[in-house]
Design an enzyme around this catalytic site. Structure first.
Site, PDB file in Angstrom:
ATOM      1  N   HIS A  95      82.843  82.997  60.804  1.00  0.00           N
ATOM      2  CA  HIS A  95      82.677  81.599  61.179  1.00  0.00           C
ATOM      3  C   HIS A  95      83.857  81.087  62.012  1.00  0.00           C
ATOM      4  O   HIS A  95      83.685  80.359  62.971  1.00  0.00           O
ATOM      5  CB  HIS A  95      82.540  80.790  59.885  1.00  0.00           C
ATOM      6  CG  HIS A  95      82.094  79.384  60.080  1.00  0.00           C
ATOM      7  ND1 HIS A  95      80.774  79.045  60.235  1.00  0.00           N
ATOM      8  CD2 HIS A  95      82.785  78.226  60.123  1.00  0.00           C
ATOM      9  CE1 HIS A  95      80.670  77.741  60.373  1.00  0.00           C
ATOM     10  NE2 HIS A  95      81.874  77.213  60.315  1.00  0.00           N
TER      11      HIS A  95
ATOM     12  N   HIS B   2      75.090  73.959  60.701  1.00  0.00           N
ATOM     13  CA  HIS B   2      75.417  73.792  59.282  1.00  0.00           C
ATOM     14  C   HIS B   2      74.256  74.345  58.464  1.00  0.00           C
ATOM     15  O   HIS B   2      73.677  73.660  57.623  1.00  0.00           O
ATOM     16  CB  HIS B   2      75.700  72.323  58.950  1.00  0.00           C
ATOM     17  CG  HIS B   2      76.962  72.150  58.158  1.00  0.00           C
ATOM     18  ND1 HIS B   2      77.157  71.142  57.255  1.00  0.00           N
ATOM     19  CD2 HIS B   2      78.094  72.893  58.111  1.00  0.00           C
ATOM     20  CE1 HIS B   2      78.352  71.256  56.709  1.00  0.00           C
ATOM     21  NE2 HIS B   2      78.941  72.303  57.221  1.00  0.00           N
TER      22      HIS B   2
END
Lengths: 232, 80, 737
Positions: free
Chosen positions: C48, C94
C-alpha cells in the site's frame, strides 16, 4: 445595506450565502464568526446558513444553540431585525426558540438532495413579497432532518397567523403527500414568526438564483429582502 | 416481559458525537464532564410465555445479529 | 510492552515482511530492529505504501505536459487551468476497510482523499466516486451498497463538498471484494501550492487535528493482504470518520495557508505518523527528531508502536518556519483543534523517535523510504483469455422482441438510473454545479471567471477482463469522450488501479497490460497521469476481481455557458451519430443479460477515429450548434438514445431510422462499438456539422428527429417513453428494497 452571514463551526453554505448577498445582489456582506459574540445591530439582515454546525452531532442545531453568537441573534431578532435561516440555519433557529416546532429525521431516514416544488402560501412577508400568492417555484433541498413537526395547537396557531410561508407541492401546486419529500406535517417547507421578521426554510434558495445554474427561482427570496429593506 | 439492550461503543473506538457533546458541555460551564460516550438503549417488549432464560437467549441473539454492530459496538442485555 | 517482544520468524511474518525483506532490514540497520522499528519497516514496505510490485510498471505512464504543475509523487496532482488558477486532484481506494465496515470504510476513504487535496493548499470543490459491488441479489451486497453510499454521503455532505458524479457496476466478481474509489478535485491559486517537504534544519514539526487513538493499527498492512475467512474478525482496527473535525481542519489549514508560516505539509493517511514523517523528510533529504510524549493522544497507555502505526483520521503533519509556532497555534485554537510541536527537522537523515528522553527508534530515512523493495514480479498471459475470447456471434439467436431486450437492459443495475445513490449526496453545495449527476460528465463553474471544469470517472472492467490492454485504452477513450460531450477539452488523468494478488504471474500480466493500455491511450489524448493509487490483493479465497483500472479524467471548458448535456432539448432537432456502427457484441451488457455470456473480444478501438470523433464534437459544441451530446456506451445505441429521451427534466421521444448496412439487428441496437456520440442540433446546422466532421475525418449519419412520446427505431423498437423511464428509474431502488 449590510448582510451578516453567521459562521458556526461546520457551517458549509456560508460561502454560498455570502456569494448571493455580495456578488449576486451586490450588497455589503460580512461573515460573523460564532465566537465573536458582539452586537449585530449594524446589520440589516442576518443569514444563518446551512451546513452541519457541530457536525449535526446530538441533533442538528442542538449544540449551536449554546454558541455565543446565538444569544446575539436572539436579541437581534427580538428587536425586529431580519433573520433568515436556511436548512441547518432553520434547525438552529428552532432549537434557539425563535421559531416553533421541530425538524425530525426525514421519513425515508436518508439524506435527500433534489429539486422540489414549493407553493407560496404567504407572500406578505419581507422574504416572499416578490412572489405571487400560490406561485409554484422549483428549489432544491439537501438535508437529513427536514421533517417538520409541531403539535396541533402550534399548527393551528401557525395557520391562524399565516406563518406558513412555503409548502411542498407538485409542479401544479397540489400540496399532496406525493409532493412531500420528507414527511413534514402539512407539507410545511418554511415558516416565519408572528412578527414576520424571522424566516426558517429547509429548501436552499441560494442554490437557484443564477442563470448559469439553470434555475433562478430562489432569487425572489433575496430580492424580497432587499425590497423590504429599501422601503423601510 | 420487557428487555433492555444497551449498545455502547467498544473502548478505543472514536466517538465524534461524544467528543463534540463533551466540548459543548465544557463551553457552557460543566467542567466536570471529562468524557462523554454516546450509546443506544433499545426497549424490547417480548411475547408472553417465554422463560427468562429463553428470553435472554433470544434478545442476546437479536443484539448480536441486528441491534449492535459487532465491528464497533458492545452490548448488555437486561430482562425483567 | 510491545517493544520487549522478541523478533521471531512468526513476528516478522505477522508483519507481512518476507525473509528477504527482513534480511534487507538487517543490512540497512546493521543490527536487529526492535519491535517499533520492525513495525515501521512493515508499514513503509507494505504494498500500500511502497508500491513495491507496481512501481516498475508505473514508470511507463506519461506524466508531463505543458499543463502539468505537479505530477505523481505528491499528495495530489496539480494541473494549470489559466487565469492564475490550478486544479489539484487525485483518486484513492478504500476497498478493504469498506468491505469490513461499509459506512466507516467509505466515509474515511472520502475523508482521506479530501485531505490529500487540501494538503496541497487547494479547497476541495467536487467529489466523485467509483464503486464496484457484487450481485445485488445477495443481502450482503444490498447492505454493503447502503452502507457505502451512506458513508460517502455522511462525510462529503458534512464537509460541504458536493459529490457531483461517479460510476457504479455490479458483478459477481466483486462478491468477495468490493471496490470503493474516491476522487476529490480542489481549486488552488497556481502560485500558492503547498508540498510535503520537511525542509530547513531546526524548523519545528507540528502535529494538528484529531488526537491519536488505537485506530486501524496495521490498516496499511491489512490493505495489502488477501482476504480469508478470518478477515471479518480483524474488525477492531476500524477507523471512525469525524467529518466535523475534518471540516474544521480544512478551514484551519486554508486559513494558515494564507500566511507564509508553512514550509511543508502532509496528510497522515495510511500508516499515519510513520509515512507522513518519513515521506516529508525523504523528499527534503533531511532527518526528524520527534518527541512521542508530545503527540496528542486519545487513550492512556499508548505505546510508541501504537502511536507511530495508528491510522486515526483527520490529522496532519507540518513543518513551519521557526518562530511561527505561536501564530500557528492561535489559528488552530480558533478552530478548537489540537496543535502540538512534536519535533524538529535535523540534518542527519535519521528518524529519531524519543520517549521520556530516550531514543526508542533510530532509522535512516533514505534507505527506508526510497530503498523500499521494487519487485519485477513474474508475468504470464492467463490461460482464461483464450477460453473467453471466442465469441462466435453466428451461434447467438436473434431475440424476437427487441422492445423487451431494451427494457431488460435499462432495468440492469449496470445501466439504470443512479438517482437512488446520488440523491443521498449533496451535489449542489458550493453553488457551482452546472451539470448535475446523470449526464456524461459533471460540470462545475468557477466563480469569478468564465471557465468551467468537467470531470468524469469510468472503467468497464468486463472489457479489461477480456483484454486488459484494450479495456484500459477504452477506459481512457470513454472518459475523454464523456468530457468532450460536455464541451470540455481533456486535461489530465488520475487513476486507481484495482487488481488481484500480484504474486500470481497472471495478475501481474493483467496489471502490466493495463498500465500499457492506459499509457498508450493517455499519450494519444495528451492527458498525462498526474496522480493515482494502486490497490492489489483484491482477492478472496484465491478468486481475483476483474482487473479494474479506474480512471478519472478532468477537462476544461473555456466558456461554461457553452457546456452541453446529454438529454434531448426540443422537438424537431435532428439526431446525428458521429462515428461508425460496427458489429461489436463482445463484452457487452446485452451479451451478459440476454445470453448469459461474458465473452470477447471487447469492442474495437481505433484511436485515430476516436480522436476525429471527439475533435468534431468539441468543435461543434464550441461553435454553439449542438443542443445535446451523449456518449454511446453500455447497452449500445438503443440504450444511449433511450437515455437521451428520459434523463432530462422534460422527457422527449424520438423517431430513428438506421442505416443497418448488413449489421445484425442486436449488434446494431445493443452492440457497444466505441467512438460514437449522439448529437442533436437544429436542421439548419447540419451542414456546419458535416463540414466540421469531414475536416476532422469523422463519419456521421443523421438518424432521426426528436419529438413525440415514443422512442421508435425502425421496426424494431416502439416504446412509450414513460415505460422506458419506469424500467430505467427503478433499476437499483427495487433491488435493494
Amino acid at each position: 445595506m449590510k448582510f451578516g452571514v453567521i459562521v458556526f463551526p461546520g457551517s458549509n453554505c456560508d460561502h454560498d450565502c455570502y456569494h448571493i448577498a455580495k456578488h449576486v445582489m451586490g450588497h455589503d456582506t460580512s461573515y460573523v464568526w460564532h465566537k465573536d459574540a458582539s452586537d449585530l445591530s449594524g446589520y440589516d439582515c442576518i443569514i444563518v446558513p446551512g451546513g452541519f454546525s457541530y457536525g449535526d452531532y446530538l441533533r442538528p442545531g442542538a449544540i449551536a444553540k449554546y454558541s455565543p453568537i446565538t444569544e446575539e441573534i436572539k436579541k437581534y431578532a427580538n428587536g425586529g431585525g431580519l433573520v433568515i435561516g436556511i436548512c441547518n440555519g432553520f434547525q438552529i433557529l428552532i432549537e434557539a426558540g425563535l421559531l416553533p416546532g421541530v425538524l425530525m429525521r426525514n421519513r425515508s431516514l436518508k439524506f435527500i438532495c433534489q429539486d422540489v416544488y414549493l407553493k407560496m402560501e404567504n407572500t406578505d412577508t419581507p422574504f416572499s413579497s416578490e412572489y405571487s400568492a400560490g406561485q409554484v417555484v422549483k428549489v432544491p433541498i439537501a438535508h437529513h432532518d427536514g421533517n417538520y413537526f409541531a403539535d396541533d395547537a402550534t399548527l393551528k396557531d401557525l395557520e391562524a397567523n399565516n406563518q406558513v410561508v412555503f409548502r411542498y407541492a407538485t409542479v401544479k401546486g397540489e400540496t399532496s403527500d406525493e409532493a412531500n419529500p420528507n414527511g413534514s406535517v402539512s407539507n410545511i417547507a418554511g415558516i416565519c414568526n408572528k412578527n414576520r421578521n424571522v424566516l426558517g426554510m429547509m429548501p436552499h434558495p441560494e442554490r437557484c438564483a443564477e442563470k448559469v445554474l439553470g434555475n433562478k427561482d430562489g432569487l425572489g427570496i433575496f430580492r424580497s429582502i432587499v425590497k423590504h429593506l429599501t422601503q423601510s | 416481559m420487557k428487555a433492555k439492550v444497551y449498545v455502547t461503543l467498544k473502548s478505543g473506538i472514536l466517538d465524534p458525537q461524544g467528543k463534540a457533546v463533551q466540548h459543548s458541555l465544557e463551553t457552557i460551564g460543566y467542567n466536570a464532564a471529562m468524557d462523554v460516550r454516546q450509546g443506544k438503549l433499545f426497549e424490547v417488549t417480548l411475547a408472553d410465555g417465554l422463560s427468562l432464560d429463553e428470553a435472554k437467549k433470544q434478545v442476546t441473539e437479536m443484539a448480536e445479529k441486528l441491534l449492535a454492530n459487532p465491528v464497533m459496538e458492545n452490548f448488555t442485555v437486561e430482562v425483567e | 510492552m510491545a517493544e520487549k517482544i522478541e523478533i521471531t520468524d512468526e513476528v516478522i511474518a505477522s508483519h507481512g515482511l518476507s525473509k528477504e525483506e527482513y534480511e534487507n532490514v538487517l543490512n540497512i540497520l546493521g543490527r536487529k530492529p526492535n519491535m517499533l522499528e520492525l513495525g515501521i519497516f512493515s508499514v513503509m514496505w507494505s504494498e500500500h505504501c511502497s508500491y513495491k510490485s507496481s512501481r516498475a510498471h508505473l514508470k511507463g505512464f506519461p506524466t508531463e505536459g505543458p499543463q502539468v504543475i505537479q505530477g505523481p509523487g505528491e499528495n495530489a496532482g496539480v494541473v494549470d487551468i489559466g487565469d492564475g488558477l490550478a486544479v489539484a486532484f487525485k483518486m484513492e481506494s478504500h476497498n478493504h476497510p469498506s468491505f469490513i465496515e461499509p459506512y466507516q470504510g467509505a466515509a474515511t476513504g472520502v475523508g482521506g482523499i479530501m485531505r490529500d487535496v487540501f494538503t496541497m493548499g487547494a479547497r476541495p470543490v467536487a467529489n466523485m466516486n467509483s464503486l464496484r459491488l457484487g450481485n445485488l441479489d445477495l443481502p450482503k451486497h444490498k447492505y454493503l451498497l447502503k452502507g457505502v453510499v451512506a458513508g460517502i454521503a455522511g462525510y462529503g455532505n458534512c464537509m460541504g463538498v458536493p459529490t457531483v458524479g461517479g460510476e457504479i457496476y455490479f458483478d459477481d466478481c466483486y462478491n468477495g471484494n468490493i471496490l470503493v474509489n474516491a476522487f476529490t478535485l480542489g481549486l488552488v491559486k497556481s502560485d500558492k501550492i503547498f508540498l510535503g517537504y520537511a525542509s530547513g534544519i531546526g524548523n519545528p514539526v507540528i502535529y494538528v487535528g484529531s488526537k491519536t487513538g488505537r485506530d486501524g493499527i496495521h490498516g496499511a498492512t491489512m490493505a495489502s493482504e488477501e482476504f480469508d475467512e478470518g478477515s471479518e474478525e480483524k474488525r477492531p482496527t476500524v477507523q471512525v470518520g469525524d467529518p466535523f473535525t475534518e471540516k474544521l481542519l480544512l478551514e484551519a489549514c486554508l486559513e494558515l495557508m494564507k500566511t507564509d508560516y508553512i514550509v511543508g505539509i502532509q496528510d497522515m493517511g495510511a500508516a499515519g505518523l510513520t509515512s507522513s514523517s518519513f515521506e516529508m523528510a525523504s523528499r527534503a533529504g533531511t532527518g526528524i527528531e520527534m518527541n512521542l510524549d508530545n503527540i496528542p493522544r486519545r487513550e492512556v497507555g499508548m505505546t510508541p508502536y501504537e502511536i507511530m502505526l495508528s491510522e486515526s483520521q483527520e490529522r496532519m503533519l507540518m513543518v513551519v518556519r521557526q518562530g511561527c509556532e505561536d501564530k500557528v497555534k492561535a489559528i488552530f485554537d480558533k478552530w478548537d483543534l489540537d496543535c502540538a510541536v512534536v519535533g524538529r527537522v535535523t540534518d542527519d537523515g535519521i528518524m529519531r523517535l524519543m520517549e521520556k528522553g530516550v531514543a526508542v527508534a533510530e532509522l535512516p530515512i533514505e534507505p527506508l523510504a526510497e530503498g523500499a523493495p521494487v519487485y519485477h514480479r513474474p508475468m504470464e498471459r492467463p490461460a482464461y483469455l483464450d477460453e473467453v475470447n471466442c465469441l462466435d456471434i453466428s451461434t447467438l439467436s436473434l431475440p424476437d422482441d427487441m422492445n423487451a431486450v431494451l427494457l431488460d437492459l435499462l432495468d440492469s443495475p449496470n445501466i439504470g438510473s443512479r438517482q437512488w445513490i446520488y440523491n443521498q449526496y449533496d451535489h449542489m453545495v458550493r453553488t457551482d454545479t452546472v451539470t448535475l449527476p446523470g449526464s456524461d460528465a459533471a460540470v462545475i463553474r468557477i466563480k469569478g471567471i468564465s471557465k468551467g471544469i468537467a470531470m468524469t470517472v469510468n472503467c468497464n472492467s468486463r472489457y479489461c477482463y477480456l483484454d486488459p490492454y484494450k479495456g484500459s485504452q477504452i477506459a481512457i477513450a470513454e472518459n475523454a469522450r464523456n468530457l468532450v460531450c460536455s464541451g470540455a477539452k481533456p486535461l489530465a488523468v488520475t487513476d486507481c488501479l484495482n487488481f488481484g494478488n500480484p504474486e500470481k504471474p497472471e495478475i501481474m500480466w493483467q496489471f502490466a497490460e493495463a498500465v500499457k493500455g492506459l499509457s498508450d491511450a493517455c499519450i494519444s489524448f495528451e492527458t498525462p497521469v498526474v496522480s493515482g493509487n494502486v490497490s492489489l490483493y483484491n482477492e478472496t479465497k484465491g478468486e481475483a476481481i476483474y482487473p479494474t483500472p479506474g480512471v478519472a479524467m478532468v477537462g476544461l471548458i473555456d466558456d461554461v455557458e457553452r457546456h452541453c448535456t446529454q438529454y434531448f432539448k426540443s422537438a424537431g432537432d435532428q439526431i446525428v451519430v458521429l462515428g461508425k456502427n460496427l458489429e461489436d457484441l463482445g463484452g457487452s451488457e446485452y451479451l451478459k443479460i440476454e445470453h448469459g455470456l461474458v465473452e470477447g473480444p471487447p469492442p474495437a478501438l481505433d484511436l485515430e477515429l476516436e480522436k476525429a470523433v471527439q475533435e468534431s464534437c468539441l468543435e461543434a459544441i464550441r461553435a454553439g450548434i449542438v443542443k445535446s451530446a451523449h456518449d454511446c456506451a453500455e447497452g449500445g445505441l438503443a440504450v444511449a438514445l433511450a437515455e437521451c429521451c428520459i434523463s432530462g427534466e422534460n422527457m422527449m421521444g424520438a423517431s430513428i431510422e438506421l442505416d443497418s448496412s448488413g449489421i445484425r439487428r442486436d449488434a446494431l441496437l445493443f452492440g457497444e462499438s466505441q467512438s460514437r456520440i449522439i448529437l442533436t442540433l437544429e436542421k439548419e446546422h447540419i451542414d456546419k456539422l458535416e463540414e466540421i466532421a469531414s475536416e476532422k475525418g469523422a463519419p456521421l449519419e443523421v438518424i432521426g428527429e426528436v419529438g413525440g412520446e415514443h422512442l421508435l427505431i425502425d421496426d424494431s423498437i416502439s416504446l412509450d417513453i414513460k415505460e422506458i423511464h419506469s424500467a430505467w428509474q427503478s433499476a437499483i431502488d427495487q433491488r435493494i428494497a
